[in-house]
Design a protein around this motif. Structure first.
Motif, PDB file in Angstrom:
ATOM      1  N   SER A 148      10.572 -16.863 -33.115  1.00 18.37           N
ATOM      2  CA  SER A 148      10.101 -16.328 -31.848  1.00 18.37           C
ATOM      3  C   SER A 148       8.969 -17.178 -31.293  1.00 18.37           C
ATOM      4  O   SER A 148       8.086 -17.586 -32.034  1.00 18.37           O
ATOM      5  N   PRO A 149       8.990 -17.429 -29.991  1.00 17.66           N
ATOM      6  CA  PRO A 149       7.884 -18.208 -29.420  1.00 17.66           C
ATOM      7  C   PRO A 149       6.574 -17.415 -29.437  1.00 17.66           C
ATOM      8  O   PRO A 149       6.533 -16.265 -29.012  1.00 17.66           O
ATOM      9  N   ARG A 150       5.549 -18.056 -29.951  1.00 15.52           N
ATOM     10  CA  ARG A 150       4.232 -17.420 -29.964  1.00 15.52           C
ATOM     11  C   ARG A 150       3.625 -17.582 -28.578  1.00 15.52           C
ATOM     12  O   ARG A 150       3.543 -18.669 -28.047  1.00 15.52           O
ATOM     13  N   LEU A 151       3.191 -16.450 -28.011  1.00 14.54           N
ATOM     14  CA  LEU A 151       2.591 -16.454 -26.682  1.00 14.54           C
ATOM     15  C   LEU A 151       1.088 -16.642 -26.735  1.00 14.54           C
ATOM     16  O   LEU A 151       0.488 -17.107 -25.770  1.00 14.54           O
ATOM     17  N   GLY A 152       0.471 -16.231 -27.843  1.00 14.18           N
ATOM     18  CA  GLY A 152      -0.972 -16.364 -27.947  1.00 14.18           C
ATOM     19  C   GLY A 152      -1.469 -15.964 -29.315  1.00 14.18           C
ATOM     20  O   GLY A 152      -0.719 -15.427 -30.131  1.00 14.18           O
ATOM     21  N   ALA A 153      -2.754 -16.241 -29.545  1.00 12.30           N
ATOM     22  CA  ALA A 153      -3.373 -15.930 -30.829  1.00 12.30           C
ATOM     23  C   ALA A 153      -4.879 -15.850 -30.654  1.00 12.30           C
ATOM     24  O   ALA A 153      -5.433 -16.465 -29.736  1.00 12.30           O
ATOM     25  N   MET A 154      -5.519 -15.095 -31.528  1.00  8.56           N
ATOM     26  CA  MET A 154      -6.975 -14.975 -31.571  1.00  8.56           C
ATOM     27  C   MET A 154      -7.418 -14.969 -33.013  1.00  8.56           C
ATOM     28  O   MET A 154      -6.711 -14.469 -33.879  1.00  8.56           O
ATOM     29  N   THR A 155      -8.595 -15.471 -33.247  1.00  4.18           N
ATOM     30  CA  THR A 155      -9.246 -15.389 -34.553  1.00  4.18           C
ATOM     31  C   THR A 155     -10.567 -14.684 -34.339  1.00  4.18           C
ATOM     32  O   THR A 155     -11.340 -15.054 -33.455  1.00  4.18           O
ATOM     33  N   GLN A 187      -6.846 -12.307 -37.877  1.00  2.00           N
ATOM     34  CA  GLN A 187      -6.038 -13.115 -36.966  1.00  2.00           C
ATOM     35  C   GLN A 187      -5.053 -12.217 -36.239  1.00  2.00           C
ATOM     36  O   GLN A 187      -4.432 -11.343 -36.854  1.00  2.00           O
ATOM     37  N   ILE A 188      -4.918 -12.436 -34.941  1.00  2.00           N
ATOM     38  CA  ILE A 188      -3.958 -11.709 -34.115  1.00  2.00           C
ATOM     39  C   ILE A 188      -3.039 -12.736 -33.470  1.00  2.00           C
ATOM     40  O   ILE A 188      -3.501 -13.759 -32.976  1.00  2.00           O
ATOM     41  N   GLU A 189      -1.754 -12.443 -33.485  1.00  2.00           N
ATOM     42  CA  GLU A 189      -0.774 -13.294 -32.816  1.00  2.00           C
ATOM     43  C   GLU A 189       0.180 -12.389 -32.051  1.00  2.00           C
ATOM     44  O   GLU A 189       0.423 -11.265 -32.468  1.00  2.00           O
ATOM     45  N   TRP A 190       0.707 -12.881 -30.936  1.00  2.00           N
ATOM     46  CA  TRP A 190       1.725 -12.123 -30.235  1.00  2.00           C
ATOM     47  C   TRP A 190       2.863 -13.050 -29.841  1.00  2.00           C
ATOM     48  O   TRP A 190       2.666 -14.216 -29.533  1.00  2.00           O
ATOM     49  N   PHE A 191       4.078 -12.471 -29.922  1.00  2.00           N
ATOM     50  CA  PHE A 191       5.317 -13.227 -29.803  1.00  2.00           C
ATOM     51  C   PHE A 191       6.281 -12.537 -28.846  1.00  2.00           C
ATOM     52  O   PHE A 191       6.288 -11.310 -28.745  1.00  2.00           O
ATOM     53  N   ARG A 192       7.091 -13.337 -28.202  1.00  2.00           N
ATOM     54  CA  ARG A 192       8.210 -12.809 -27.434  1.00  2.00           C
ATOM     55  C   ARG A 192       9.442 -12.899 -28.322  1.00  2.00           C
ATOM     56  O   ARG A 192       9.773 -13.970 -28.838  1.00  2.00           O
ATOM     57  N   GLU A 193      10.102 -11.762 -28.510  1.00  2.00           N
ATOM     58  CA  GLU A 193      11.340 -11.695 -29.297  1.00  2.00           C
ATOM     59  C   GLU A 193      12.417 -11.134 -28.389  1.00  2.00           C
ATOM     60  O   GLU A 193      12.581  -9.919 -28.306  1.00  2.00           O
ATOM     61  N   GLY A 194      13.125 -12.016 -27.674  1.00  2.00           N
ATOM     62  CA  GLY A 194      14.099 -11.558 -26.689  1.00  2.00           C
ATOM     63  C   GLY A 194      13.370 -10.804 -25.595  1.00  2.00           C
ATOM     64  O   GLY A 194      12.465 -11.336 -24.950  1.00  2.00           O
ATOM     65  N   ALA A 195      13.716  -9.537 -25.410  1.00  2.00           N
ATOM     66  CA  ALA A 195      13.072  -8.708 -24.393  1.00  2.00           C
ATOM     67  C   ALA A 195      11.842  -7.976 -24.930  1.00  2.00           C
ATOM     68  O   ALA A 195      11.173  -7.271 -24.187  1.00  2.00           O
ATOM     69  N   SER A 196      11.538  -8.132 -26.217  1.00  2.00           N
ATOM     70  CA  SER A 196      10.451  -7.376 -26.856  1.00  2.00           C
ATOM     71  C   SER A 196       9.195  -8.215 -27.058  1.00  2.00           C
ATOM     72  O   SER A 196       9.249  -9.438 -27.128  1.00  2.00           O
ATOM     73  N   ILE A 229      -2.366 -11.857 -22.223  1.00  2.00           N
ATOM     74  CA  ILE A 229      -0.993 -11.387 -22.022  1.00  2.00           C
ATOM     75  C   ILE A 229      -0.660 -11.279 -20.531  1.00  2.00           C
ATOM     76  O   ILE A 229       0.513 -11.358 -20.143  1.00  2.00           O
ATOM     77  N   ALA A 230      -1.666 -11.157 -19.677  1.00  2.00           N
ATOM     78  CA  ALA A 230      -1.447 -10.943 -18.237  1.00  2.00           C
ATOM     79  C   ALA A 230      -0.539 -11.997 -17.593  1.00  2.00           C
ATOM     80  O   ALA A 230       0.345 -11.634 -16.805  1.00  2.00           O
ATOM     81  N   PRO A 231      -0.703 -13.292 -17.856  1.00  2.00           N
ATOM     82  CA  PRO A 231       0.169 -14.276 -17.197  1.00  2.00           C
ATOM     83  C   PRO A 231       1.654 -14.111 -17.515  1.00  2.00           C
ATOM     84  O   PRO A 231       2.503 -14.585 -16.763  1.00  2.00           O
ATOM     85  N   TYR A 232       1.978 -13.418 -18.608  1.00  2.00           N
ATOM     86  CA  TYR A 232       3.373 -13.213 -18.988  1.00  2.00           C
ATOM     87  C   TYR A 232       3.982 -11.994 -18.307  1.00  2.00           C
ATOM     88  O   TYR A 232       5.178 -11.760 -18.397  1.00  2.00           O
ATOM     89  N   ASN A 233       3.144 -11.189 -17.643  1.00  2.00           N
ATOM     90  CA  ASN A 233       3.568 -10.042 -16.848  1.00  2.00           C
ATOM     91  C   ASN A 233       4.565  -9.131 -17.571  1.00  2.00           C
ATOM     92  O   ASN A 233       5.670  -8.890 -17.084  1.00  2.00           O
ATOM     93  N   PRO A 234       4.193  -8.613 -18.733  1.00  2.00           N
ATOM     94  CA  PRO A 234       5.131  -7.739 -19.447  1.00  2.00           C
ATOM     95  C   PRO A 234       5.338  -6.419 -18.700  1.00  2.00           C
ATOM     96  O   PRO A 234       4.428  -5.921 -18.031  1.00  2.00           O
ATOM     97  N   ALA A 235       6.533  -5.869 -18.810  1.00  2.00           N
ATOM     98  CA  ALA A 235       6.860  -4.599 -18.161  1.00  2.00           C
ATOM     99  C   ALA A 235       6.394  -3.404 -18.990  1.00  2.00           C
ATOM    100  O   ALA A 235       6.284  -2.301 -18.471  1.00  2.00           O
ATOM    101  N   CYS A 236       6.126  -3.614 -20.266  1.00  2.00           N
ATOM    102  CA  CYS A 236       5.636  -2.517 -21.108  1.00  2.00           C
ATOM    103  C   CYS A 236       4.181  -2.214 -20.736  1.00  2.00           C
ATOM    104  O   CYS A 236       3.529  -2.991 -20.041  1.00  2.00           O
ATOM    105  N   SER A 237       3.680  -1.105 -21.200  1.00  7.43           N
ATOM    106  CA  SER A 237       2.301  -0.714 -20.902  1.00  7.43           C
ATOM    107  C   SER A 237       1.309  -1.603 -21.648  1.00  7.43           C
ATOM    108  O   SER A 237       1.222  -1.551 -22.878  1.00  7.43           O
ATOM    109  N   VAL A 238       0.582  -2.410 -20.900  1.00  7.97           N
ATOM    110  CA  VAL A 238      -0.455  -3.248 -21.505  1.00  7.97           C
ATOM    111  C   VAL A 238      -1.560  -2.359 -22.070  1.00  7.97           C
ATOM    112  O   VAL A 238      -2.129  -2.662 -23.117  1.00  7.97           O
ATOM    113  N   ASP A 239      -1.849  -1.242 -21.393  1.00  4.15           N
ATOM    114  CA  ASP A 239      -2.862  -0.309 -21.912  1.00  4.15           C
ATOM    115  C   ASP A 239      -2.476   0.212 -23.292  1.00  4.15           C
ATOM    116  O   ASP A 239      -3.323   0.299 -24.183  1.00  4.15           O
TER     117      ASP A 239
END
Length: 146
Positions: A13-20, A75-84, A39-49
């Motif tokens: 899965s492509p990693r969209l971002g990470a924090m340490t 460490q925090i990482e976030w990934f796009r997995e298809g539509a998720s 995460i904002a530039p990726y404009n996800p349809a799920c609730s960011v809150d």
């Protein structure tokens, strides 16, 4: 909601971002603020809150329950997995110690994973590829047009 122990997390899965983050209380609001910004530039349809709430809970758990004799980080990482959207939070704690609790009404703590379980499509915990523990959640249909 489902709970899975994932011993071999996907690296496809492509990693969209990470924090340490340092394992200090001030890192929790920092994680909320920066996750929202990144995460904002990726404009996800799920609730960011909802995602920010779950990130906050998992980072808090990582700080409270992580342990190492040496200096350590969260460490925090976030990934796009298809539509998720999948978010992973890593700490040097012990994977076997992650468990869903059902605290009594008079207990002040212990609701973090219960919140994640009620909001996320699924969540899991297991050994982190960095050593220690990873706790992840998945938000389905973050990008439904995929």
């Amino acid at each position: 909601m489902s709970y899975l122990i994932d011993r071999h997390p996907s690296s496809d899965s492509p990693r969209l971002g990470a924090m340490t983050l340092h394992p200090v209380a001030e890192s929790v609001p920092r994680a909320r603020r920066w996750f929202r910004k990144f995460i904002a530039p990726y404009n996800p349809a799920c609730s960011v809150d909802d995602c920010v709430l779950m990130v906050s809970e998992l980072v808090t758990n990582a700080i409270v329950h992580g342990y190492s004799d040496d200096p350590w980080i969260v460490q925090i990482e976030w990934f796009r997995e298809g539509a998720s959207l999948r978010v992973d939070v890593h700490n040097p704690g012990y994977p076997a110690n992650v468990r869903l609790r059902r605290p009594g009404a008079d207990e002040a703590h212990g609701r973090g994973l219960l919140l994640v379980d009620s909001i996320a499509e699924s969540w899991r915990s297991g050994p982190s590829r960095f050593g220690g523990t990873v706790v992840s959640f998945v938000m389905a249909d973050a990008w439904p047009d995929s």
